[in-house]
Enzyme design. Structure first.
Site, PDB file in Angstrom:
ATOM      1  N   LYS A  81       3.055  53.906  27.410  1.00  0.00           N
ATOM      2  CA  LYS A  81       2.708  54.778  26.289  1.00  0.00           C
ATOM      3  C   LYS A  81       2.154  53.972  25.119  1.00  0.00           C
ATOM      4  O   LYS A  81       1.134  54.327  24.525  1.00  0.00           O
ATOM      5  CB  LYS A  81       3.936  55.581  25.862  1.00  0.00           C
ATOM      6  CG  LYS A  81       3.660  56.622  24.788  1.00  0.00           C
ATOM      7  CD  LYS A  81       4.891  57.470  24.534  1.00  0.00           C
ATOM      8  CE  LYS A  81       4.631  58.542  23.507  1.00  0.00           C
ATOM      9  NZ  LYS A  81       5.820  59.390  23.287  1.00  0.00           N
ATOM     10  N   GLU A 131       7.670  44.018  29.265  1.00  0.00           N
ATOM     11  CA  GLU A 131       7.720  43.851  30.711  1.00  0.00           C
ATOM     12  C   GLU A 131       6.408  44.305  31.365  1.00  0.00           C
ATOM     13  O   GLU A 131       5.860  43.628  32.241  1.00  0.00           O
ATOM     14  CB  GLU A 131       8.895  44.661  31.300  1.00  0.00           C
ATOM     15  CG  GLU A 131      10.265  44.204  30.838  1.00  0.00           C
ATOM     16  CD  GLU A 131      10.740  44.945  29.595  1.00  0.00           C
ATOM     17  OE1 GLU A 131      11.959  44.977  29.361  1.00  0.00           O
ATOM     18  OE2 GLU A 131       9.892  45.492  28.855  1.00  0.00           O
ATOM     19  N   GLY A 158       8.982  59.221  27.293  1.00  0.00           N
ATOM     20  CA  GLY A 158       8.798  58.484  28.538  1.00  0.00           C
ATOM     21  C   GLY A 158       9.580  59.048  29.699  1.00  0.00           C
ATOM     22  O   GLY A 158       9.056  59.223  30.805  1.00  0.00           O
ATOM     23  N   ARG A 159      10.859  59.352  29.499  1.00  0.00           N
ATOM     24  CA  ARG A 159      11.698  59.819  30.610  1.00  0.00           C
ATOM     25  C   ARG A 159      11.408  61.273  30.984  1.00  0.00           C
ATOM     26  O   ARG A 159      11.957  61.790  31.949  1.00  0.00           O
ATOM     27  CB  ARG A 159      13.172  59.627  30.259  1.00  0.00           C
ATOM     28  CG  ARG A 159      13.628  60.324  28.993  1.00  0.00           C
ATOM     29  CD  ARG A 159      14.980  59.771  28.528  1.00  0.00           C
ATOM     30  NE  ARG A 159      15.400  60.320  27.246  1.00  0.00           N
ATOM     31  CZ  ARG A 159      14.972  59.881  26.074  1.00  0.00           C
ATOM     32  NH1 ARG A 159      14.088  58.900  26.018  1.00  0.00           N
ATOM     33  NH2 ARG A 159      15.417  60.402  24.941  1.00  0.00           N
ATOM     34  N   GLU A 211      19.985  57.841  28.386  1.00  0.00           N
ATOM     35  CA  GLU A 211      19.057  57.472  27.322  1.00  0.00           C
ATOM     36  C   GLU A 211      18.864  58.617  26.344  1.00  0.00           C
ATOM     37  O   GLU A 211      18.570  58.396  25.170  1.00  0.00           O
ATOM     38  CB  GLU A 211      17.710  57.045  27.915  1.00  0.00           C
ATOM     39  CG  GLU A 211      16.803  56.344  26.901  1.00  0.00           C
ATOM     40  CD  GLU A 211      15.613  55.667  27.528  1.00  0.00           C
ATOM     41  OE1 GLU A 211      15.664  54.444  27.736  1.00  0.00           O
ATOM     42  OE2 GLU A 211      14.625  56.369  27.824  1.00  0.00           O
ATOM     43  N   HIS A 225      31.408  56.036  53.017  1.00  0.00           N
ATOM     44  CA  HIS A 225      32.005  54.834  53.609  1.00  0.00           C
ATOM     45  C   HIS A 225      32.166  53.725  52.577  1.00  0.00           C
ATOM     46  O   HIS A 225      32.322  52.564  52.932  1.00  0.00           O
ATOM     47  CB  HIS A 225      31.159  54.366  54.789  1.00  0.00           C
ATOM     48  CG  HIS A 225      31.164  55.342  55.927  1.00  0.00           C
ATOM     49  ND1 HIS A 225      32.062  55.281  56.962  1.00  0.00           N
ATOM     50  CD2 HIS A 225      30.401  56.443  56.162  1.00  0.00           C
ATOM     51  CE1 HIS A 225      31.841  56.285  57.802  1.00  0.00           C
ATOM     52  NE2 HIS A 225      30.834  56.999  57.339  1.00  0.00           N
ATOM     53  N   LYS A 242      14.909  44.757  22.388  1.00  0.00           N
ATOM     54  CA  LYS A 242      13.505  44.307  22.456  1.00  0.00           C
ATOM     55  C   LYS A 242      13.195  43.335  21.316  1.00  0.00           C
ATOM     56  O   LYS A 242      12.526  42.313  21.518  1.00  0.00           O
ATOM     57  CB  LYS A 242      12.569  45.510  22.369  1.00  0.00           C
ATOM     58  CG  LYS A 242      12.600  46.428  23.573  1.00  0.00           C
ATOM     59  CD  LYS A 242      11.610  47.568  23.375  1.00  0.00           C
ATOM     60  CE  LYS A 242      11.592  48.514  24.550  1.00  0.00           C
ATOM     61  NZ  LYS A 242      10.645  49.636  24.349  1.00  0.00           N
TER      62      LYS A 242
END
Length: 538
Positions: free
Chosen positions: A207, A213, A271-272, A357, A388, A503
């Site tokens: 965005k 990253e 974003g999410r 978030e 399991h 950040k």
């Protein structure tokens, strides 16, 4: 939205009093009392998804108090504010418009908003790119067809498309799809050793176009690409292999992306919540634009349900209220998401980000520190694998953990019906075992160590089939559930300032780690020790 402390409402106090009574009843008691319990506490949504919440610590009185809590905290007004484009993302001074991305009748809600034309143009561009690549009209610089799609992004620009494309694997075409998100170079190397530059298309999804990253990975990919092409590099070559999805057009152009290869990402889309937007280009490429549209249509159908239904008939509101009931009255701290579908293995991680978030906040809308519980810890894994491993704790451990069990009635693999019948048997068996245990069984009475006491709550979410439309329904449901939790809990769900501090500190540390100084002594003793340990080897 109204800024109402939920603890100060009459409904919250009524729930506290009601909790003292209902905590004495078991789930088994509730089924014995109400012979029509499944009918009374389940909703069949258009025969596409069945929501069964009967295996929970609640009865009609519980639901009345919870519905009143939703009314007192003005949930319907908040829903209207979001759909009509009010600036409910107060701390960032923005509207929240992800529902607009999947609404063909957007003018009904956003009468004075210009976003509709923008959305139509973006969708048109996504269709053109997808069709041209899938139909092999878009060629690489050597005139070879594109075989590999590499999505470079992180967070919402990564998890949503990854989860959707994996869940809809049976709809995927012949393109190879890779996701590059981690700044750890191992992931980068794992991808570039599998692809050739002349057969690959890279989508830089960011965005802001300055996420550390993503841009670090994008620069490394660009360097690798230039190094490995077999002719002199030029802009025309680059334009055949690089696309950007961003709100920062200038930064993408400065990176070298051709302006015609930039898909705008609207600033009002978090974003999410962005998989429905141009961020979904990798989805459209993987399953085709027509299936991407069906995904949007399914989400829109749940939007309509959420917008138009009253509180006591509204699936996302009911599920949000149940979560608040557990976290704030039963003092549960986690919720498990357990999809009985191998292809949906990334769903727990996706919902973890979407929930934690959004609602992982400790300051309310009145700027006060919160003394009640907000977001639960969301975790999970696919069944039957989980049976399991961590299911032992669910059945016999001391923690109370509400679970969402998700599965589908019709398999996409008709040749393996025996597998599917056993999968569904496991899906239903686990919710039954958790709720009712085996305390009346002979084996339990004979050996206490084999005793499962039951009384563990769960929701069962049963999809007719895994299709783009039905998956759109499911994800939209969870989005709205999380929004309503934030409304009732008096927090802002659409910012994520907690992510920003790490950040900022990272940027300072990168500078210091790059300095040719053997020891750095300006941080706390722990951070200094870690830095100095690193410098001993570098």
């Amino acid at each position: 939205m109204k800024n109402i402390n939920p603890v100060k409402t009459y409904s919250w106090k009524n729930l506290q009093n009601h909790f003292k009574k209902i905590k004495k009843l078991t789930i088994n008691d509730l089924f014995l009392i109400d012979k029509n319990r499944f009918k009374n506490f389940s909703i069949n949504f258009e025969n596409k998804i069945l929501f069964d919440y009967s295996k929970n610590f609640l009865n009609n009185e519980t639901m009345i108090h919870l519905f009143n809590l939703a009314r007192e905290t003005k949930c319907i007004e908040a829903i209207n504010a979001m759909f009509y484009g009010k600036k409910i993302n107060i701390t960032e001074h923005k509207s929240v418009l992800h529902t607009a991305l999947r609404n063909d009748n957007i003018h009904f809600f956003l009468k004075k908003h210009q976003i509709y034309d923008d959305i139509k143009q973006i969708l048109k561009k996504m269709k053109n790119i997808s069709d041209n690549i899938i139909l092999e009209k878009w060629k690489g610089y050597t005139n070879k067809k594109i075989k590999n799609i590499i999505n470079i992004g992180i967070g919402g620009s990564h998890l949503g498309p990854l989860m959707i494309t994996e869940s809809l694997k049976s709809y995927k075409n012949k393109l190879n799809l890779f996701f590059l998100s981690n700044i750890d170079s191992n992931q980068l190397i794992n991808i570039i050793t599998k692809v050739k530059p002349e057969e690959s298309l890279f989508i830089i999804a960011s965005k802001t176009f300055n996420t550390q990253e993503t841009i670090t990975n994008a620069l490394s990919i660009k360097k690798w690409f230039i190094k490995n092409i077999n002719i002199d590099f030029n802009k025309n070559i680059f334009s055949k292999h690089f696309i950007a999805v961003t709100n920062n057009i200038d930064a993408a152009i400065n990176f070298g992306i051709d302006k015609n290869n930039i898909l705008p990402l609207l600033s009002e889309i978090g974003g999410r919540f962005s998989l429905w937007s141009s961020i979904g280009l990798s989805i459209s490429l993987a399953i085709g634009f027509n299936n991407f549209k069906k995904l949007l249509q399914g989400a829109n159908k749940m939007d309509q349900h959420f917008f138009s239904n009253p509180i006591d008939k509204n699936i996302p509101i009911i599920m949000a209220l149940i979560s608040i009931w557990y976290s704030n009255f039963w003092n549960t701290e986690t919720e498990a998401i357990i999809p009985y579908c191998e292809n949906m293995r990334f769903l727990p991680a996706y919902l973890q980000q979407l929930n934690m978030e959004s609602n992982g906040k400790s300051i309310d809308r009145n700027k006060n520190r919160i003394k009640y519980q907000t977001s639960s810890i969301i975790w999970g894994d696919i069944g039957t694998n989980g049976q399991h491993s961590f299911f032992q704790m669910l059945h016999q451990g001391t923690k109370l953990i509400p679970c969402d069990f998700i599965s589908f009635a019709i398999s996409n693999n008709n040749n393996y019906q025996d597998h599917h019948i056993k999968l569904i048997a496991n899906y239903i068996a686990q919710t039954k075992a958790l709720a009712f245990g085996n305390i009346d069984d002979y084996i339990c009475k004979k050996n206490i160590y084999q005793c499962c006491f039951g009384n563990k709550p769960s929701n069962s979410i049963f999809l007719k089939k895994i299709t783009p439309y039905n998956l759109g329904l499911l994800i939209s449901y969870y989005e709205h559930k999380i929004f309503i939790q934030g409304v009732i809990l008096n927090i802002f769900s659409f910012d994520q300032w907690g992510v920003e501090l790490g950040k900022k500190i990272t940027n300072f540390l990168v500078e210091d780690l790059n300095q040719n100084i053997q020891k750095i002594n300006k941080y706390d003793s722990s951070s200094q020790g870690l830095i100095n340990f690193y410098k001993n080897f570098n």
